[in-house]
Design a protein around this motif. Sequence first.
Motif, mmCIF file in Angstrom:
data_model
loop_
_atom_site.group_PDB
_atom_site.id
_atom_site.type_symbol
_atom_site.label_atom_id
_atom_site.label_comp_id
_atom_site.label_asym_id
_atom_site.label_seq_id
_atom_site.Cartn_x
_atom_site.Cartn_y
_atom_site.Cartn_z
ATOM 1 N N ASP A 90 0.813 -1.218 0.000
ATOM 2 C CA ASP A 90 0.000 0.000 0.000
ATOM 3 C C ASP A 90 0.852 1.277 0.000
ATOM 4 O OD1 ASP A 90 -2.340 -1.459 0.019
ATOM 5 O OD2 ASP A 90 -2.581 -1.369 2.202
ATOM 6 N N ILE A 91 2.173 1.129 0.008
ATOM 7 C CA ILE A 91 3.066 2.287 0.091
ATOM 8 C C ILE A 91 3.974 2.332 -1.140
ATOM 9 C CG2 ILE A 91 4.884 3.438 1.428
ATOM 10 C CD1 ILE A 91 2.151 3.277 2.839
ATOM 11 N N ALA A 92 3.957 3.468 -1.827
ATOM 12 C CA ALA A 92 4.855 3.688 -2.969
ATOM 13 C C ALA A 92 6.054 4.501 -2.487
ATOM 14 C CB ALA A 92 4.124 4.433 -4.074
ATOM 15 N N VAL A 93 7.230 4.106 -2.955
ATOM 16 C CA VAL A 93 8.474 4.789 -2.566
ATOM 17 C C VAL A 93 9.217 5.187 -3.839
ATOM 18 C CG1 VAL A 93 10.648 4.604 -1.312
ATOM 19 C CG2 VAL A 93 8.639 3.359 -0.497
ATOM 20 N N LYS A 94 9.589 6.442 -3.901
ATOM 21 C CA LYS A 94 10.386 6.941 -5.026
ATOM 22 C C LYS A 94 11.439 7.889 -4.474
ATOM 23 C CE LYS A 94 10.016 8.947 -9.580
ATOM 24 N NZ LYS A 94 9.112 9.259 -10.671
ATOM 25 N N THR A 95 12.664 7.792 -4.994
ATOM 26 C CA THR A 95 13.748 8.650 -4.518
ATOM 27 C C THR A 95 14.332 9.409 -5.703
ATOM 28 O OG1 THR A 95 14.269 6.989 -2.842
ATOM 29 C CG2 THR A 95 15.902 8.720 -3.208
ATOM 30 N N ILE A 96 14.433 10.721 -5.556
ATOM 31 C CA ILE A 96 15.021 11.575 -6.592
ATOM 32 C C ILE A 96 16.016 12.511 -5.929
ATOM 33 C CG2 ILE A 96 14.596 13.304 -8.380
ATOM 34 C CD1 ILE A 96 11.735 12.178 -8.585
ATOM 35 N N ASN A 97 17.288 12.372 -6.318
ATOM 36 C CA ASN A 97 18.376 13.202 -5.770
ATOM 37 C C ASN A 97 18.398 13.205 -4.244
ATOM 38 O OD1 ASN A 97 19.262 13.915 -8.351
ATOM 39 N ND2 ASN A 97 17.923 15.689 -8.429
ATOM 40 N N GLY A 98 18.130 12.062 -3.654
ATOM 41 C CA GLY A 98 18.194 11.931 -2.206
ATOM 42 C C GLY A 98 16.913 12.303 -1.477
ATOM 43 N N THR A 99 15.928 12.817 -2.190
ATOM 44 C CA THR A 99 14.638 13.131 -1.575
ATOM 45 C C THR A 99 13.707 11.945 -1.803
ATOM 46 O OG1 THR A 99 14.901 15.500 -1.942
ATOM 47 C CG2 THR A 99 12.659 14.704 -1.559
ATOM 48 N N VAL A 100 13.163 11.432 -0.711
ATOM 49 C CA VAL A 100 12.276 10.269 -0.761
ATOM 50 C C VAL A 100 10.832 10.763 -0.786
ATOM 51 C CG1 VAL A 100 11.511 8.189 0.437
ATOM 52 C CG2 VAL A 100 13.927 8.832 0.477
ATOM 53 N N TYR A 101 10.070 10.225 -1.729
ATOM 54 C CA TYR A 101 8.653 10.543 -1.850
ATOM 55 C C TYR A 101 7.857 9.297 -1.456
ATOM 56 C CZ TYR A 101 10.382 14.581 -4.377
ATOM 57 O OH TYR A 101 11.037 15.740 -4.715
ATOM 58 N N LEU A 102 7.066 9.431 -0.397
ATOM 59 C CA LEU A 102 6.246 8.327 0.101
ATOM 60 C C LEU A 102 4.785 8.654 -0.177
ATOM 61 C CD1 LEU A 102 7.920 7.940 3.620
ATOM 62 C CD2 LEU A 102 8.292 6.474 1.612
ATOM 63 N N SER A 103 4.068 7.681 -0.711
ATOM 64 C CA SER A 103 2.637 7.884 -0.919
ATOM 65 C C SER A 103 1.927 6.556 -0.708
ATOM 66 C CB SER A 103 2.357 8.425 -2.325
ATOM 67 O OG SER A 103 2.814 7.523 -3.304
ATOM 68 N N GLY A 104 0.643 6.643 -0.425
ATOM 69 C CA GLY A 104 -0.135 5.435 -0.199
ATOM 70 C C GLY A 104 -1.112 5.620 0.937
ATOM 71 N N PHE A 105 -1.475 4.469 1.542
ATOM 72 C CA PHE A 105 -2.470 4.491 2.622
ATOM 73 C C PHE A 105 -2.040 3.587 3.764
ATOM 74 C CE2 PHE A 105 -4.754 5.666 -1.191
ATOM 75 C CZ PHE A 105 -5.460 6.779 -0.763
ATOM 76 N N VAL A 125 19.539 9.734 2.611
ATOM 77 C CA VAL A 125 18.263 10.438 2.478
ATOM 78 C C VAL A 125 18.462 11.886 2.925
ATOM 79 C CG1 VAL A 125 15.889 10.600 3.326
ATOM 80 C CG2 VAL A 125 16.872 8.373 2.758
ATOM 81 N N ARG A 126 18.127 12.807 2.046
ATOM 82 C CA ARG A 126 18.261 14.243 2.358
ATOM 83 C C ARG A 126 16.960 14.829 2.889
ATOM 84 N NH1 ARG A 126 21.441 15.814 -3.159
ATOM 85 N NH2 ARG A 126 23.294 14.617 -2.699
ATOM 86 N N ALA A 127 15.838 14.332 2.357
ATOM 87 C CA ALA A 127 14.525 14.840 2.769
ATOM 88 C C ALA A 127 13.485 13.765 2.501
ATOM 89 C CB ALA A 127 14.178 16.110 1.992
ATOM 90 N N VAL A 128 12.353 13.886 3.196
ATOM 91 C CA VAL A 128 11.247 12.944 3.001
ATOM 92 C C VAL A 128 9.985 13.758 2.773
ATOM 93 C CG1 VAL A 128 9.883 11.090 4.031
ATOM 94 C CG2 VAL A 128 12.341 11.213 4.482
#
Length: 136
Positions: A90-105, A125-128
């Motif tokens: 239920d959780i999507a994880v994507k990392t771009i230039n050290g920034t992690v993007y979390l989405s889901g439920f 990880v630089r930012a979430v």
Amino acid sequence: MKTHLNLKSLSILLVSGALFSTYAAADSSLTQKAGQTWDNASQSVESFGKKAEQKLDSTVKDASLLVDDSTITAKIRGQLLNASGIDSNDIAVKTINGTVYLSGFVTTDAQRAQIIDIARNIPGVRAVEVSIGQYK
């Protein structure tokens, strides 16, 4: 007659000397121009080499960022799979230039906090950025 031969010889020597000095001056000018051309070519090659090196450094840096981003994403996904009480599907994880993007439920705020903590504690990880909703 001897004087006439001497004058002729002297004239020939003077003309020869003038031609030789003109040739020497022209040769010096050609040598100088060749030297300048060589210097310009050397500078062009050096400039091209520096630009190529910068481009290569940039490409290597971009490639290392991709490897690092992929590694970060994989580590987070691995920890989410091992985390109890979290459905990692239920959780999507994507990392771009050290920034992690979390989405889901998630079903609880505690699960949301746990997922964020997992992401923040991964080296590199630089930012979430979080976009995780809650459903009951």
